[in-house]
Structures are given as structure tokens and as C-alpha cells.
Design a protein around this motif. Structure first.
Motif, short mmCIF file in Angstrom:
data_model
loop_
_atom_site.label_atom_id
_atom_site.label_comp_id
_atom_site.label_asym_id
_atom_site.label_seq_id
_atom_site.Cartn_x
_atom_site.Cartn_y
_atom_site.Cartn_z
N THR A 1 -9.52 -7.07 -2.29
CA THR A 1 -8.19 -7.25 -2.88
C THR A 1 -7.42 -8.35 -2.16
O THR A 1 -6.71 -9.14 -2.79
CB THR A 1 -7.39 -5.93 -2.78
OG1 THR A 1 -8.07 -4.92 -3.54
CG2 THR A 1 -5.98 -6.09 -3.32
N PHE A 2 -7.58 -8.45 -0.85
CA PHE A 2 -6.82 -9.43 -0.07
C PHE A 2 -7.39 -10.84 -0.19
O PHE A 2 -6.78 -11.79 0.30
CB PHE A 2 -6.78 -9.00 1.40
CG PHE A 2 -6.05 -7.71 1.61
CD1 PHE A 2 -4.67 -7.64 1.52
CD2 PHE A 2 -6.75 -6.53 1.87
CE1 PHE A 2 -4.00 -6.45 1.69
CE2 PHE A 2 -6.09 -5.33 2.03
CZ PHE A 2 -4.70 -5.29 1.94
N PRO B 1 -2.76 -15.04 -4.85
CA PRO B 1 -1.48 -14.36 -5.04
C PRO B 1 -1.01 -14.31 -6.49
O PRO B 1 -0.33 -13.36 -6.88
CB PRO B 1 -0.52 -15.18 -4.17
CG PRO B 1 -1.38 -15.78 -3.11
CD PRO B 1 -2.69 -16.08 -3.79
N TYR C 1 -1.20 -11.17 -8.64
CA TYR C 1 -0.35 -10.02 -8.37
C TYR C 1 1.13 -10.29 -8.66
O TYR C 1 1.97 -9.44 -8.42
CB TYR C 1 -0.52 -9.60 -6.90
CG TYR C 1 -1.90 -9.06 -6.62
CD1 TYR C 1 -2.17 -7.70 -6.76
CD2 TYR C 1 -2.94 -9.90 -6.26
CE1 TYR C 1 -3.44 -7.19 -6.53
CE2 TYR C 1 -4.22 -9.41 -6.04
CZ TYR C 1 -4.45 -8.06 -6.17
OH TYR C 1 -5.72 -7.58 -5.96
N GLU D 1 -4.71 -2.08 -3.36
CA GLU D 1 -4.00 -2.71 -4.47
C GLU D 1 -2.49 -2.54 -4.31
O GLU D 1 -1.72 -3.49 -4.51
CB GLU D 1 -4.46 -2.10 -5.80
CG GLU D 1 -5.88 -2.45 -6.21
CD GLU D 1 -5.96 -3.82 -6.86
OE1 GLU D 1 -4.92 -4.32 -7.31
OE2 GLU D 1 -7.07 -4.38 -6.93
N ARG E 1 -1.25 -4.73 -1.39
CA ARG E 1 -1.21 -6.16 -1.75
C ARG E 1 0.03 -6.46 -2.60
O ARG E 1 0.70 -7.49 -2.41
CB ARG E 1 -2.49 -6.54 -2.49
CG ARG E 1 -2.57 -8.02 -2.90
CD ARG E 1 -2.60 -8.93 -1.69
NE ARG E 1 -2.39 -10.32 -2.05
CZ ARG E 1 -3.35 -11.17 -2.39
NH1 ARG E 1 -4.61 -10.77 -2.39
NH2 ARG E 1 -3.08 -12.41 -2.69
N CYS E 2 0.34 -5.59 -3.54
CA CYS E 2 1.53 -5.77 -4.38
C CYS E 2 2.80 -5.70 -3.54
O CYS E 2 3.75 -6.45 -3.77
CB CYS E 2 1.57 -4.71 -5.48
SG CYS E 2 0.36 -4.96 -6.79
N TYR F 1 3.23 -6.48 -0.33
CA TYR F 1 3.41 -7.73 0.41
C TYR F 1 3.98 -8.81 -0.50
O TYR F 1 4.88 -9.56 -0.12
CB TYR F 1 2.08 -8.20 0.98
CG TYR F 1 1.55 -7.41 2.16
CD1 TYR F 1 2.32 -7.23 3.31
CD2 TYR F 1 0.28 -6.85 2.13
CE1 TYR F 1 1.83 -6.51 4.39
CE2 TYR F 1 -0.22 -6.13 3.20
CZ TYR F 1 0.55 -5.96 4.33
OH TYR F 1 0.07 -5.25 5.40
N GLU G 1 -2.92 -9.55 6.55
CA GLU G 1 -2.81 -9.10 5.16
C GLU G 1 -1.60 -9.74 4.48
O GLU G 1 -1.68 -10.12 3.30
CB GLU G 1 -2.69 -7.57 5.13
CG GLU G 1 -3.94 -6.86 5.60
CD GLU G 1 -3.73 -5.38 5.88
OE1 GLU G 1 -4.69 -4.71 6.33
OE2 GLU G 1 -2.60 -4.88 5.65
N SER G 2 -0.50 -9.87 5.19
CA SER G 2 0.69 -10.50 4.62
C SER G 2 0.44 -11.97 4.34
O SER G 2 0.86 -12.50 3.30
CB SER G 2 1.87 -10.33 5.57
OG SER G 2 3.08 -10.72 4.97
N CYS H 1 -2.33 -13.27 3.51
CA CYS H 1 -3.17 -13.34 2.31
C CYS H 1 -2.35 -13.29 1.03
O CYS H 1 -2.76 -13.82 0.00
CB CYS H 1 -4.19 -12.20 2.31
SG CYS H 1 -5.49 -12.37 3.55
N ALA H 2 -1.20 -12.62 1.10
CA ALA H 2 -0.32 -12.52 -0.08
C ALA H 2 0.66 -13.69 -0.15
O ALA H 2 1.47 -13.76 -1.08
CB ALA H 2 0.46 -11.20 -0.03
#
Length: 388
Positions: A228-229, A233, A236, A316, A319-320, A322, A343-344, A346-347
Motif C-alpha cells: 500500500t505504501f 499518492p 488515495y 489502507e 495510508r489515507c 497520512y 510511511e508519511s 510515502c504519502a
């Protein structure tokens, strides 16, 4: 340089490279798959008090099974059949992953409830011996209490070991009293008996080497525990906009910027400092959970521009979250890496974090994100105003 040489990626230039025969795992390889024993007390389904660690060992299994073609025997007290992870279900069905359940101890401390693998149990030791006497090419362990037992058993069986120290116990509320401090020193010192001792960041590796004089031969790369990551972007954007609208509806305000904290609600994360430093024109969304009393305190921080959401998010949803925020914030001075930073990123969401420990690994102040000293509420508030 650490212990005379720079730490390397696991499997390259390290003692573990000797267990990978030429051609094994590559195209045209004819050798039988190598077999890894992974001994972990944290694994999905995500636990309230061990989310980041559980994700790390999920990513390790993915690298071993899907990346290298190894077979993995996972020794853990966690019921992995209830993980909710499609990859885990696929591995179990194909036989590439075998789960061996073992006994655990449930411990309650000032930091909440913890489920630890009881390596001193006679039944568990017999299980380890039996598994190591079979074909086992390498043994990976996490921060298991009394992990020295596993190292000595593996040494006796001629099995190389990779262990990771990923928690700095000195920052926990429960780190008090001679017994706890002695146990921690013995735990860190046991790294001398592993074939490879790894850290989760170069920063924490330096801390361990300078503070305890233990060797650190390798550093794990950032763990993207879910595909997912890796998605762009833009995929999402619509769901993130819907989630953001939901947050604002619950808050009843239209802030200049939405700040997000996502992770474990425990005292060492210093979440209350985020609330104290929050600019009046911004909103703060707090997502997470734990079994500690501190989590109850965080849940009670609800205010006109503060929205605590007590729950554990899956990939999921995370990710949304972030993507729905303008800035990710963390006042923690505890992190040995801080998976949430990666992770942040990546978004596409920048972070504003305490300049301490693992946060120093990837954040460059004013370049890719920001450092904020949350120890002084007024100074932090001014800094956040300037950022947003």
C-alpha cells in the motif's frame, strides 16, 4: 564506523552471507530452498503495544519468502491465522510459511500490557531444540527477553543467528529498579553471542555502541510492511479528501492546517506535548491505541481543535490518514527509527518531529521536513505556525 567497520545491509558483506550458496534463490537455481527460523513475539494481527515491531517481522517474512525463495518457520505466540494479511494466508496455504505456536507470558507494567515469548519455558526450549536440529540455515530473533538462550542453542547446533535490538528500554516508564536495569544490560550484552547484531537505524546503532560497547554489524533498511505504501499518492487523493471532510465534520472547525499523529498511545510518545504546542489556527487528529493508562489520558484530550480517534489502523486506512493530513507530527524522543516518518513520506506528507534518536535518520530540517523541539510549548507553537 561501528566496531571498526561500518554496518552493512543484511546478507551483504556480513557474517550471514556465508549461508547463501551461489545461485540459491535466483533464476535457474537447482538447490533446495533455504530454511529460516524466525522467532518473534510480535507479528500481525497488530497488537496495541507492538504495532511497529509486528510490521517489521511481516516485512522480513515477505523478503525471505517472496524475495529470496526461502521457507520460513515462524515461532511466535501470536495466532497468525487471524492476521488479516493476504500474504500470510497465501504463505500458509502454499507451505512456504509454517507457524509453530509457543507459550507466552502476559506482563503488566507502567507502560501497559505486553505479551512476551517465554523462552525460559522448558516446553519452548524443547521446541527450539527440535526445530534447530532439523534443516535450519539461519535463525532470526527480535527483542525477546533472555534471547541469549536462543543464541546459545543455535550456536550448539551450528545455526547462524541474526538478532535485532529495536527498543530503547531506558526511555520506558517501567525502566526503574536495579532488577530491570540489570536485565536490560544483560539483554543488550547478549548481542555479543549472535552471529549478526542488527539495529533499525544508524543513529541507534551509534547509541548502542557508544553506551554499551556492543557490536552492531548491520542496519535494517526502512520496512515498507505493505505494498500500500508503494502506490502513488494520487490513488488515495479521493479517499483522503473524504476522510479529511469526516475529521472536520467531527471537529466542527475549518482549520488552516490539519496535523496528524498516528501510532501507539504510550507515555514515551509524549503526545500531550503535541496538544500543548498546537497553534490555535490548526487542528490535531490523534489516531492510535494502547493498553496503558496514558491511552485513557490521550482519549480525554478532546477539545475544539483536537480529535482523538482510539483505534488501530490497517495499511489502507493508515495510508489515507497520512494523505488526509497536511503535516505529520511526533514529540517522541524515544524512537529508534520511527516507521511513521517513512510511511508519511510515502504519502507525500512532510513531518515535524522531535530532533532525537531515530528521527535523525532520514529527516533533514528545512529540506525534506522539519525538526521541532516540543519540550518548550511556546517555541514549538511558533515553529509550527511558521511551518504551516
Amino acid at each position: 564506523a561501528i566496531s571498526g567497520s561500518a554496518p552493512t545491509a543484511l546478507g551483504r558483506g556480513s557474517a550471514m552471507s556465508k549461508v547463501q550458496p551461489d545461485g540459491c534463490g535466483g533464476k535457474g537455481a537447482t538447490a533446495a530452498p533455504l530454511h529460516a527460523l524466525v522467532v518473534a513475539q510480535a507479528f500481525p494481527p497488530l497488537l496495541k503495544n507492538a504495532g511497529g515491531v509486528a510490521k517489521r517481522y511481516l516485512a522480513l517474512c515477505s523478503a525471505l519468502i517472496d524475495g529470496l525463495g526461502w521457507r520460513v518457520t515462524l515461532v511466535t505466540p501470536v495466532d497468525v491465522t487471524a492476521s488479516g494479511e493476504k500474504d500470510v494466508d497465501r504463505w500458509l496455504q502454499s507451505g512456504s510459511l509454517t507457524h509453530v505456536p509457543v507459550r507466552a507470558l502476559k506482563v503488566t507494567t507502567d507502560d501497559g500490557e505486553a505479551c512476551t515469548l517465554d523462552i525460559l519455558s522448558l516446553r519452548n526450549m524443547c521446541t527450539f531444540l527440535s526445530l534447530m536440529r532439523g534443516k535450519c540455515d539461519a535463525c532470526f530473533t527480535d527483542d525477546i527477553p533472555f534471547r541469549l538462550v536462543a543464541f546459545l542453542l543455535a550456536r550448539g547446533m551450528g545455526v547462524p543467528t541474526v538478532t535485532t535490538t529495536h527498543t530503547d528500554a531506558t526511555r520506558l516508564k517501567s525502566y526503574k529498579g536495579c532488577a530491570m536495569k540489570l536485565a536490560w544490560r544483560m539483554h543488550v550484552g547478549s548481542a555479543h553471542y549472535a552471529t549478526v547484531h542488527a539495529s533499525v537505524s544508524r543513529v541507534f546503532a551509534d547509541i548502542m555502541h557508544s553506551s554499551y560497547r556492543v557490536p552492531v554489524q548491520a542496519v535494517w533498511p526502512p520496512m515498507l510492511w505493505s505494498d500500500t505504501f508503494r502506490r502513488p499518492p494520487c490513488e488515495y487523493a479521493e479517499r483522503a479528501a473524504t476522510l479529511r471532510a469526516s475529521w472536520l465534520s467531527q471537529l466542527g472547525v475549518e482549520p488552516r492546517a490539519v496535523l496528524l499523529y498516528a501510532g501507539r498511545w504510550s507515555a514515551e510518545k509524549r503526545i500531550h506535548l503535541l496538544v500543548e504546542a498546537l497553534p490555535e489556527t490548526c487542528a490535531l487528529v490523534l489516531v492510535g491505541d494502547s493498553t496503558s493508562d496514558y491511552a485513557d489520558h490521550v482519549e480525554g484530550l478532546r477539545g475544539p481543535n483536537v480529535l482523538p480517534l482510539r483505534r488501530t489502523l490497517h495499511a489502507e486506512e493508515l495510508r489515507c490518514a497520512y494523505a488526509a493530513a497536511d503535516l505529520f507530527v511526533s514529540a517522541s524522543d524515544f524512537e529508534t527509527l520511527g516507521n511513521v516518518v517513512v510511511e508519511s513520506f510515502c504519502a507525500g506528507t512532510p513531518v515535524a518531529v522531535q530532533p532525537a534518536q531515530g528521527h535523525l535518520e532520514f529527516v533533514e530540517d528545512g529540506k525534506n521536513s522539519y525538526f521541532v523541539d516540543f519540550g518548550d510549548a511556546e517555541t514549538a507553537r511558533k515553529r509550527l505556525r511558521a511551518i504551516v
